[in-house]
Design a protein around this motif. Sequence first.
Motif, PDB file in Angstrom:
ATOM      1  N   VAL A 272      30.742  42.158  40.418  1.00  0.00           N
ATOM      2  CA  VAL A 272      31.523  40.915  40.350  1.00  0.00           C
ATOM      3  C   VAL A 272      31.939  40.639  38.909  1.00  0.00           C
ATOM      4  N   LEU A 273      30.996  40.789  37.975  1.00  0.00           N
ATOM      5  CA  LEU A 273      31.322  40.575  36.558  1.00  0.00           C
ATOM      6  C   LEU A 273      32.384  41.568  36.100  1.00  0.00           C
ATOM      7  N   GLU A 274      32.295  42.792  36.592  1.00  0.00           N
ATOM      8  CA  GLU A 274      33.291  43.809  36.233  1.00  0.00           C
ATOM      9  C   GLU A 274      34.670  43.423  36.760  1.00  0.00           C
ATOM     10  N   GLN A 275      34.720  42.880  37.971  1.00  0.00           N
ATOM     11  CA  GLN A 275      36.006  42.472  38.560  1.00  0.00           C
ATOM     12  C   GLN A 275      36.615  41.312  37.769  1.00  0.00           C
ATOM     13  N   ILE A 276      35.779  40.331  37.388  1.00  0.00           N
ATOM     14  CA  ILE A 276      36.296  39.192  36.631  1.00  0.00           C
ATOM     15  C   ILE A 276      36.741  39.646  35.243  1.00  0.00           C
ATOM     16  N   ALA A 277      35.930  40.501  34.607  1.00  0.00           N
ATOM     17  CA  ALA A 277      36.282  40.997  33.272  1.00  0.00           C
ATOM     18  C   ALA A 277      37.587  41.784  33.306  1.00  0.00           C
ATOM     19  N   GLY A 278      37.821  42.524  34.393  1.00  0.00           N
ATOM     20  CA  GLY A 278      39.068  43.269  34.521  1.00  0.00           C
ATOM     21  C   GLY A 278      40.274  42.345  34.539  1.00  0.00           C
ATOM     22  N   GLN A 279      40.161  41.206  35.208  1.00  0.00           N
ATOM     23  CA  GLN A 279      41.258  40.234  35.218  1.00  0.00           C
ATOM     24  C   GLN A 279      41.443  39.612  33.842  1.00  0.00           C
ATOM     25  N   MET A 280      40.326  39.376  33.144  1.00  0.00           N
ATOM     26  CA  MET A 280      40.429  38.809  31.792  1.00  0.00           C
ATOM     27  C   MET A 280      41.123  39.780  30.852  1.00  0.00           C
ATOM     28  N   ASN A 281      40.759  41.046  30.939  1.00  0.00           N
ATOM     29  CA  ASN A 281      41.373  42.050  30.058  1.00  0.00           C
ATOM     30  C   ASN A 281      42.860  42.221  30.353  1.00  0.00           C
ATOM     31  N   ALA A 282      43.241  42.010  31.626  1.00  0.00           N
ATOM     32  CA  ALA A 282      44.655  42.116  31.998  1.00  0.00           C
ATOM     33  C   ALA A 282      45.404  40.811  31.733  1.00  0.00           C
ATOM     34  N   LYS A 283      44.721  39.855  31.091  1.00  0.00           N
ATOM     35  CA  LYS A 283      45.306  38.547  30.756  1.00  0.00           C
ATOM     36  C   LYS A 283      45.793  37.807  32.003  1.00  0.00           C
ATOM     37  N   LYS A 284      45.057  38.013  33.101  1.00  0.00           N
ATOM     38  CA  LYS A 284      45.379  37.313  34.340  1.00  0.00           C
ATOM     39  C   LYS A 284      44.410  36.178  34.622  1.00  0.00           C
ATOM     40  N   LEU A 285      43.537  35.896  33.647  1.00  0.00           N
ATOM     41  CA  LEU A 285      42.564  34.827  33.834  1.00  0.00           C
ATOM     42  C   LEU A 285      42.416  34.054  32.523  1.00  0.00           C
ATOM     43  N   PRO A 286      43.491  33.398  32.071  1.00  0.00           N
ATOM     44  CA  PRO A 286      43.460  32.742  30.755  1.00  0.00           C
ATOM     45  C   PRO A 286      42.543  31.531  30.704  1.00  0.00           C
ATOM     46  N   MET A 287      42.179  30.979  31.885  1.00  0.00           N
ATOM     47  CA  MET A 287      41.351  29.785  31.862  1.00  0.00           C
ATOM     48  C   MET A 287      39.866  30.088  31.681  1.00  0.00           C
ATOM     49  N   VAL A 288      39.486  31.375  31.602  1.00  0.00           N
ATOM     50  CA  VAL A 288      38.094  31.769  31.389  1.00  0.00           C
ATOM     51  C   VAL A 288      37.933  32.275  29.967  1.00  0.00           C
ATOM     52  N   GLU A 289      36.944  31.712  29.263  1.00  0.00           N
ATOM     53  CA  GLU A 289      36.719  32.104  27.873  1.00  0.00           C
ATOM     54  C   GLU A 289      35.612  33.133  27.748  1.00  0.00           C
ATOM     55  N   ASP A 290      34.522  32.968  28.531  1.00  0.00           N
ATOM     56  CA  ASP A 290      33.370  33.860  28.362  1.00  0.00           C
ATOM     57  C   ASP A 290      32.738  34.130  29.726  1.00  0.00           C
TER      58      ASP A 290
END
Length: 748
Positions: A272-290
């Motif tokens: 799950v953390l890997e899936q969320i981190a993948g969206q963050m790296n693709a700049k598809k989750l700008p509302m998450v900081e950490d």
Amino acid sequence: MSHLELNLDGVEQQPLRTFTEKAYLDYSMYVILDRALPHVGDGLKPVQRRLIYAMSELGLSALSKHKKSARTVGDVLGKYHPHGDSACYEAMVLLAQPFSSRYPFVDGQGNWGSPDDPKSFAAMRYTEARLSPYAQLLLSELGQGTADWVPNFDGTMEEPKVLPARLPNVLLNGGSGIAVGMATDIPPHNLREVARACICLLENPDAGLEQICEHIQGPDFPTEAEIITPRRELMALYRTGHGSLRMRARFERENGDIIVTALPFQVSGAKVLEQIAGQMNAKKLPMVEDLRDESDHEHPTRLVITPRSNRVDLEGLMAHLFATTDLERSYRVNLNLIGLDGRPQVKSLPVLLAEWLEFRVETVRRRLQWRLDKVLKRLHVLEGLLIAYLNIDEVIRIIREHDAPKPVLVERFGLTDIQAEAILELKLRHLARLEEMKIRGEQDELEQERDHLQSVLGADARLRGLVRDEIEADAEKFGDDRRSPIVERAAAQALDESALVPAEPLTVVLSKMGWVRAAKGHEVDAQGLNYKSGDAYQSDTQGRSNQQAVFLDSTGRTYALAAHTLPSARGQGEPISGRLSPPDGARFVGVMMGAGEDLYLMSTDHGYGFICRLEDMISRNRAGKAVITVPQGASVRHPMRVRDPQHQYLAAATTDGYLLLLPLSELPCMPRGKGNKIINVPAARLKAGEEFLADLTLLDAGDSLTVVAGKKFKTLKPDEWREYLGERGRRGTKLPRGFQKVDILRPN
């Protein structure tokens, strides 16, 4: 050729089709019945049944010491299950993992895997195991005439065909398997709920699904995540025996952070953390900081998601994560199992429970009958012993004087062969005077037990009552509270792409040759940017990075691209035709951005126009959509943003020096079309190319209007330009000499 023939050498021959068909059907039935599907009686597949039985034969009860898992696997493979050791050990691991089995049968010691990586268990030479207390529900009645015994694979010993389960384990632990042409996916359930449903069916055999589901609320997984499937869907699932259900992670808010405390069944926190981190790296989750994992022994699941600010909509964010990650997951349900008739079948919940209760009642009947047979046999023996004690001297004399005393005893006292044998087996110590009292005491106890057993076996209601009492006792001993709460929720929806992009100020610049780029901020000198040789500034617009940039071409078609996907203005951009498919020969004349309800004035140089909402011009099609109808010989003018159509004025000037002002409210608002006539240009002059609409501009009531003609310009104050007001579609008023060739109209 017949299906079976013998040739001259006595070799059996048959068509290849017949042989292969029979071979595959035999293999299919083996996989279905002896590998993949559980039995309704004990809810186990053959390998699981053999593991549990082998461990009981090794003396690995819940009170014994743990023994190496390799010892158990070796016994299972050597005696009952001649297959691969790794597959056998993996089946044993699943029986031991508390996060895989709702009620584990095996109590493991060592590394048996983790919820994050269930297959990270140590090799069987390192781990140790014994049976859990729950396993006695399968084994406690095994030696009491309750099981059918079949030869093992080499015929040297016997194994139980089905274990005498005291509770419907097929529902409690569930199971999954893939056979040939069929599969099974049975979710686990809560022991107390299933026990109450069984008691309900025992007391009322005609109870329907609604009454059963008053006790069984739904599946109960070894995780505390929520089951969000609506009750009507769960009822339909139990009614048909197949369907699906959804589980959703549970989360809490803590100091502005989101804390995920429970994950769906068989979902890895690391994944799950890997899936969320993948969206963050693709700049598809700008509302998450950490993002971090704080799971430990006290908190087996603790995933921390830190939003970028306290203005982030946490419910919307989690709904998006539920829809795009394994925080919400769907599970297939297929209640396919082997019934009492030995055939696989998908069964509804009432049929499944009724069939198991039939199995259980018959098991208890066999157990009681087995015990009754033993009691009657012992009473028969005691009757003979009592005769012997009452005639002890005569018995001793016969034994001393005859070489074959048994037939003499039988004839003298009217004994049976069994009784005579029991008398001859007596030890001298049992000839004490008190022994007669013990025999009479045991006889009284056994007679009472015989009468009780006969009364239970002779009355179906008493037999079912005994089964009910035993189910209640087992539920009290092994039952626990529900772990998976059932909360009806709608399936989560992912956020729109625009909602996932930060709303930063952006200026989109379009060149005459159709190259586009985007610059951060609104303080951008678009005309001063560097352009390719032969190219120049065409148009620009201001908006936000989470909006769509809408382009207008010379044929009146509009196209939309996500603004944040446009190339940076640090370079010269890229040709927009590479991402869109405009008609041949079309060129781009303008670009627009804003909210969907923003209004734009669309017009052609033949003097026609209308007001259009921006959302009506957005198209996801590469070929765009037709918005403004362009008359033959006309050109599309650059679109103009409308601020207030009810209070603004529209100024229109022709190339021949005619000026007309009118209230903007006189133009219609429409999604597409040619529009209405703004200013009248004679058709003959339009056709000859002698006169056309030179420029349009929008004015507020207090604005001045500057008319530019070549190097000359004239500024009309509000009270001056009002002289040019007229009705829509009129010719307008001729401007003074020197302004006969209007180039630009500009509000001040």
